[in-house]
Design an enzyme around this catalytic site. Structure first.
Site, PDB file in Angstrom:
ATOM      1  N   TRP A 102       3.866 -21.542 -11.590  1.00 52.68           N
ATOM      2  CA  TRP A 102       4.064 -21.778 -10.164  1.00 52.68           C
ATOM      3  C   TRP A 102       4.189 -20.491  -9.367  1.00 52.68           C
ATOM      4  O   TRP A 102       3.678 -20.401  -8.234  1.00 52.68           O
ATOM      5  CB  TRP A 102       5.262 -22.701  -9.949  1.00 52.68           C
ATOM      6  CG  TRP A 102       4.978 -24.073 -10.485  1.00 52.68           C
ATOM      7  CD1 TRP A 102       5.529 -24.681 -11.571  1.00 52.68           C
ATOM      8  CD2 TRP A 102       3.996 -24.988  -9.984  1.00 52.68           C
ATOM      9  NE1 TRP A 102       4.966 -25.911 -11.777  1.00 52.68           N
ATOM     10  CE2 TRP A 102       4.024 -26.133 -10.822  1.00 52.68           C
ATOM     11  CE3 TRP A 102       3.105 -24.964  -8.914  1.00 52.68           C
ATOM     12  CZ2 TRP A 102       3.198 -27.231 -10.615  1.00 52.68           C
ATOM     13  CZ3 TRP A 102       2.269 -26.055  -8.705  1.00 52.68           C
ATOM     14  CH2 TRP A 102       2.322 -27.174  -9.549  1.00 52.68           C
ATOM     15  N   ASP A 172      11.361 -19.893  -4.528  1.00 54.55           N
ATOM     16  CA  ASP A 172      10.987 -21.279  -4.791  1.00 54.55           C
ATOM     17  C   ASP A 172      12.025 -21.835  -5.765  1.00 54.55           C
ATOM     18  O   ASP A 172      12.044 -21.471  -6.931  1.00 54.55           O
ATOM     19  CB  ASP A 172       9.585 -21.327  -5.390  1.00 54.55           C
ATOM     20  CG  ASP A 172       9.136 -22.737  -5.770  1.00 54.55           C
ATOM     21  OD1 ASP A 172       9.937 -23.685  -5.607  1.00 54.55           O
ATOM     22  OD2 ASP A 172       7.992 -22.879  -6.238  1.00 54.55           O
ATOM     23  N   LYS A 196      12.686 -33.318  -7.583  1.00 57.18           N
ATOM     24  CA  LYS A 196      13.324 -32.994  -8.852  1.00 57.18           C
ATOM     25  C   LYS A 196      14.846 -33.170  -8.764  1.00 57.18           C
ATOM     26  O   LYS A 196      15.418 -33.925  -9.524  1.00 57.18           O
ATOM     27  CB  LYS A 196      12.948 -31.578  -9.273  1.00 57.18           C
ATOM     28  CG  LYS A 196      11.425 -31.399  -9.391  1.00 57.18           C
ATOM     29  CD  LYS A 196      11.029 -29.992  -9.706  1.00 57.18           C
ATOM     30  CE  LYS A 196       9.531 -29.777  -9.577  1.00 57.18           C
ATOM     31  NZ  LYS A 196       8.723 -30.562 -10.511  1.00 57.18           N
TER      32      LYS A 196
END
Length: 361
Positions: A102, A172, A196
């Site tokens: 990511w 992030d 999440k």
């Protein structure tokens, strides 16, 4: 109805009390005679709820007053591009620390809008460890430094906040936000997809230091400017009302559980137990990540013989253990242990793993 233990990496498990309350309130929210999804975001009921949700989050994370909190539509991937659009001017450089899939993608997407300096990269080591802080080649004039605090695919996590000097640190935190206390003041901007540890997909949370909203930016539509969203209380356009509402229920659930200190202890307990089961399996299960940076949220592992993978997945699903298949990028298995996954789920997984070893070892 029988619910399974959900180890999905995202969209992921939601707290059962949150789902049950949403079920009770679905047809008649807050005495309105309609669901929250049918309410005007300009109405008094929704505005009051939105204010309470923000207040609850600020309390949980101890967010300073000089930070704005935005509840945006979409997901974190959108902000791989939107962050450089808002924080960097034409010709600026931004530093990226690449520690997994990511953060690598974030750097790639940002390159359209900013000169990306990959200041550290653990890809040559297959993302099995973090690049040591002393090896980072940071630019003192960078617009910001970007990290992903937890990599869901590769299972590595920053264990503390890196010192990057006076340059704003952008993080992030999609997969480890709210998993324990953090010092928000160490960051210039935090962003996180909701699916999440916050709520359902389709919502993204942004926490941004207010002075960064004042940076001169390139020409862009108002809808892409964080300053416009902050000025309009995240209601520049119609927000994800359902996601905002469920996020609020999750924040209340976290408060009732004892806040982020309690969640940190629970998450440490869960991940410690699962890693111990892997490490003590005599090599039947393996996790190759440097133990110093293993993720508490996402635990990838392999079986000693990949020919057993299909049987493991089939039998685990039959045992009520959902979504243990690893990401296609690295294969194997992965158990995601977000806040809503209880310790009992980890106990059930460990018991299954031991039984599977006895039957297939």
């Amino acid at each position: 109805m029988s619910r399974v233990w959900n180890f999905s990496a995202g969209p992921a498990a939601l707290p059962l009390p949150v789902l049950e309350r949403a079920q009770r309130e679905l047809l008649d929210w807050n005495g309105s005679g309609a669901s929250v999804m049918e309410q005007s975001h300009r109405g008094k009921r929704f505005i009051a709820m939105a204010a309470q949700v923000e207040a609850d989050l600020r309390g949980l994370m101890n967010i300073p007053s000089d930070y704005a909190v935005l509840f945006e539509q979409g997901g974190a991937t959108q902000h791989f591009a939107q962050i450089p659009m808002n924080l960097a001017g034409e010709g600026d450089t931004a530093d990226y620390i690449v520690t997994g899939h990511w953060s690598e993608k974030a750097a790639s997407e940002a390159a359209t809008y900013v000169r990306v300096n990959v200041a550290a990269n653990s890809k040559p080591e297959n993302y099995l460890r973090m690049p040591p802080r002393e090896s980072w080649k940071l630019n003192a004039n960078a617009a910001y430094v970007h990290i992903a605090t937890n990599e869901t695919i590769h299972g590595v996590e920053f264990q503390d906040v890196p010192d990057v000097g006076s340059v704003p640190l952008v993080a992030d935190m999609s997969s480890d936000i709210l998993s324990g206390p953090i010092d928000v003041s160490r960051f210039g901007l935090i962003y996180a997809g909701a699916q999440k540890n916050i709520g359902p997909s389709g919502l993204v949370l942004i926490i941004i230091r207010r002075d960064l909203l004042e940076r001169p930016v390139r020409p862009m539509a108002r809808i892409f400017r964080y300053a416009e969203h902050a000025a309009n209380d995240s209601m520049l356009n119609t927000p994800n009302t359902w996601g905002w509402y469920l996020a609020g229920l999750t924040f209340q659930w976290l408060k009732e559980r004892g806040g982020l200190n309690a969640m940190a202890e629970e998450n440490r307990k869960k991940s410690k137990a699962l890693y111990a089961a892997i490490d003590n399996s005599g090599g039947f299960y393996r996790n190759p990540i440097d133990p110093a940076v293993r993720s508490r949220m996402n635990v990838p592992f392999t079986l000693h013989d990949s020919a057993l993978d299909a049987a493991f997945l089939q039998e685990s699903e039959a045992a009520g253990l959902m979504a243990l298949k690893g990401h296609k990028a690295i294969g194997g298995m992965r158990a995601s242990l977000y806040n809503a996954v209880p310790y009992e789920a980890v106990e059930a997984l460990i018991a299954f793993m031991r039984d599977f070893t006895q039957r297939h070892g």
